[in-house]
Scaffold this motif. Structure first.
Motif, mmCIF file in Angstrom:
data_model
loop_
_atom_site.group_PDB
_atom_site.id
_atom_site.type_symbol
_atom_site.label_atom_id
_atom_site.label_comp_id
_atom_site.label_asym_id
_atom_site.label_seq_id
_atom_site.Cartn_x
_atom_site.Cartn_y
_atom_site.Cartn_z
ATOM 1 N N ASN A 53 13.811 8.797 25.468
ATOM 2 C CA ASN A 53 14.104 8.416 24.088
ATOM 3 C C ASN A 53 13.103 7.418 23.527
ATOM 4 O OD1 ASN A 53 16.388 10.065 23.723
ATOM 5 N ND2 ASN A 53 17.664 8.587 24.776
ATOM 6 N N ILE A 54 12.090 7.088 24.312
ATOM 7 C CA ILE A 54 11.044 6.190 23.819
ATOM 8 C C ILE A 54 9.783 7.011 23.539
ATOM 9 C CG2 ILE A 54 9.528 4.259 24.375
ATOM 10 C CD1 ILE A 54 11.837 2.880 25.607
ATOM 11 N N ILE A 55 9.355 6.942 22.276
ATOM 12 C CA ILE A 55 8.139 7.609 21.821
ATOM 13 C C ILE A 55 7.118 6.524 21.513
ATOM 14 C CG2 ILE A 55 7.124 9.088 20.027
ATOM 15 C CD1 ILE A 55 9.174 10.533 21.810
ATOM 16 N N LEU A 56 5.894 6.735 21.979
ATOM 17 C CA LEU A 56 4.812 5.791 21.731
ATOM 18 C C LEU A 56 3.707 6.504 20.973
ATOM 19 C CD1 LEU A 56 5.536 5.316 25.190
ATOM 20 C CD2 LEU A 56 5.052 3.124 24.110
ATOM 21 N N LEU A 57 3.215 5.867 19.938
ATOM 22 C CA LEU A 57 2.105 6.410 19.157
ATOM 23 C C LEU A 57 0.891 5.518 19.365
ATOM 24 C CD1 LEU A 57 3.940 7.094 15.796
ATOM 25 C CD2 LEU A 57 3.607 8.652 17.697
ATOM 26 N N PHE A 58 -0.266 6.138 19.515
ATOM 27 C CA PHE A 58 -1.535 5.436 19.631
ATOM 28 C C PHE A 58 -2.454 6.087 18.615
ATOM 29 C CE2 PHE A 58 -5.563 4.814 22.338
ATOM 30 C CZ PHE A 58 -5.832 3.592 21.756
ATOM 31 N N GLU A 59 -2.816 5.314 17.590
ATOM 32 C CA GLU A 59 -3.591 5.857 16.477
ATOM 33 C C GLU A 59 -4.853 5.032 16.285
ATOM 34 O OE1 GLU A 59 -1.009 6.031 12.945
ATOM 35 O OE2 GLU A 59 0.659 5.744 14.334
ATOM 36 N N GLY A 60 -5.911 5.676 15.822
ATOM 37 C CA GLY A 60 -7.146 4.964 15.530
ATOM 38 C C GLY A 60 -7.636 5.296 14.136
ATOM 39 N N TYR A 61 -8.105 4.259 13.439
ATOM 40 C CA TYR A 61 -8.603 4.408 12.075
ATOM 41 C C TYR A 61 -9.919 3.657 11.933
ATOM 42 C CZ TYR A 61 -3.961 6.174 11.346
ATOM 43 O OH TYR A 61 -2.814 6.925 11.461
ATOM 44 N N THR A 62 -10.748 4.106 11.022
ATOM 45 C CA THR A 62 -12.072 3.513 10.847
ATOM 46 C C THR A 62 -12.012 2.087 10.335
ATOM 47 O OG1 THR A 62 -12.203 4.536 8.657
ATOM 48 C CG2 THR A 62 -13.283 5.702 10.499
ATOM 49 N N ASN A 63 -10.961 1.745 9.564
ATOM 50 C CA ASN A 63 -10.830 0.394 9.012
ATOM 51 C C ASN A 63 -9.435 0.218 8.406
ATOM 52 O OD1 ASN A 63 -10.896 1.659 6.418
ATOM 53 N ND2 ASN A 63 -13.136 1.570 6.444
ATOM 54 N N GLU A 64 -9.200 -0.966 7.864
ATOM 55 C CA GLU A 64 -7.898 -1.273 7.278
ATOM 56 C C GLU A 64 -7.576 -0.388 6.076
ATOM 57 O OE1 GLU A 64 -7.992 -5.467 6.512
ATOM 58 O OE2 GLU A 64 -8.046 -5.954 8.647
ATOM 59 N N THR A 65 -8.589 -0.004 5.316
ATOM 60 C CA THR A 65 -8.377 0.869 4.161
ATOM 61 C C THR A 65 -7.830 2.223 4.606
ATOM 62 O OG1 THR A 65 -10.152 -0.231 2.941
ATOM 63 C CG2 THR A 65 -9.515 1.964 2.189
ATOM 64 N N ALA A 66 -8.325 2.725 5.721
ATOM 65 C CA ALA A 66 -7.859 4.008 6.238
ATOM 66 C C ALA A 66 -6.407 3.919 6.704
ATOM 67 C CB ALA A 66 -8.755 4.485 7.374
ATOM 68 N N VAL A 67 -6.024 2.772 7.300
ATOM 69 C CA VAL A 67 -4.629 2.569 7.706
ATOM 70 C C VAL A 67 -3.735 2.566 6.469
ATOM 71 C CG1 VAL A 67 -2.974 0.993 8.792
ATOM 72 C CG2 VAL A 67 -5.237 1.305 9.798
ATOM 73 N N ALA A 68 -4.162 1.851 5.435
ATOM 74 C CA ALA A 68 -3.374 1.790 4.193
ATOM 75 C C ALA A 68 -3.246 3.173 3.561
ATOM 76 C CB ALA A 68 -4.021 0.812 3.219
ATOM 77 N N ALA A 69 -4.329 3.949 3.548
ATOM 78 C CA ALA A 69 -4.274 5.305 2.986
ATOM 79 C C ALA A 69 -3.295 6.162 3.778
ATOM 80 C CB ALA A 69 -5.670 5.926 2.986
ATOM 81 N N HIS A 70 -3.299 6.025 5.098
ATOM 82 C CA HIS A 70 -2.370 6.766 5.943
ATOM 83 C C HIS A 70 -0.930 6.403 5.591
ATOM 84 C CE1 HIS A 70 -0.495 8.473 9.494
ATOM 85 N NE2 HIS A 70 -0.030 7.284 9.823
ATOM 86 N N ARG A 71 -0.647 5.125 5.518
ATOM 87 C CA ARG A 71 0.717 4.663 5.238
ATOM 88 C C ARG A 71 1.181 4.999 3.825
ATOM 89 N NH1 ARG A 71 1.069 -1.236 8.171
ATOM 90 N NH2 ARG A 71 1.331 -0.411 10.280
ATOM 91 N N ASN A 72 0.252 5.134 2.905
ATOM 92 C CA ASN A 72 0.606 5.447 1.521
ATOM 93 C C ASN A 72 0.636 6.945 1.227
ATOM 94 O OD1 ASN A 72 0.938 2.759 0.676
ATOM 95 N ND2 ASN A 72 -1.269 2.523 0.423
ATOM 96 N N SER A 73 0.248 7.758 2.202
ATOM 97 C CA SER A 73 0.225 9.204 1.978
ATOM 98 C C SER A 73 1.638 9.731 1.736
ATOM 99 C CB SER A 73 -0.407 9.923 3.168
ATOM 100 O OG SER A 73 0.445 9.828 4.302
#
Length: 102
Positions: A53-73
């Motif tokens: 029941n434990i799921i772990l995500l490991f994600e990589g992004y080029t920069n903070e802007t890319a993280v924000a774009a991902h979260r705002n999609s």
């Protein structure tokens, strides 16, 4: 000036009993959408060996802007926040920048 270093996301989700297959099915779509984003470097989904029941995500992004774009999609807002989060007992997220000399 905005930080242009890579950002890695480490997320640990405790899925409610009986909901792990639903979460994994939704994550298939999230994964497929995420890896198509311009700033995405990788998106890996893991399941704990000791507690399924434990799921772990490991994600990589080029920069903070890319993280924000991902979260705002729209798919993140709909699938993660709208469908997956209600199926979780707990959700922890850590953003980190790789140490360049190690």
């Amino acid at each position: 000036m905005e930080n242009q270093n890579q950002v890695h996301v480490f997320a640990t989700w405790k899925v409610k009993e009986g909901q792990v297959e639903n979460v994994l099915n939704i994550l298939k779509t999230v994964h497929d959408e995420s890896i198509q984003e311009n700033g995405n470097l990788f998106y890996k989904v893991h399941q704990s060996n000791s507690d399924k029941n434990i799921i772990l995500l490991f994600e990589g992004y080029t920069n903070e802007t890319a993280v924000a774009a991902h979260r705002n999609s729209s798919y993140f807002q709909n699938l993660i926040l709208g469908h997956i989060v209600p199926l979780l007992d707990n959700r922890e997220i850590v953003l980190a920048t790789p140490v360049p000399y190690l």
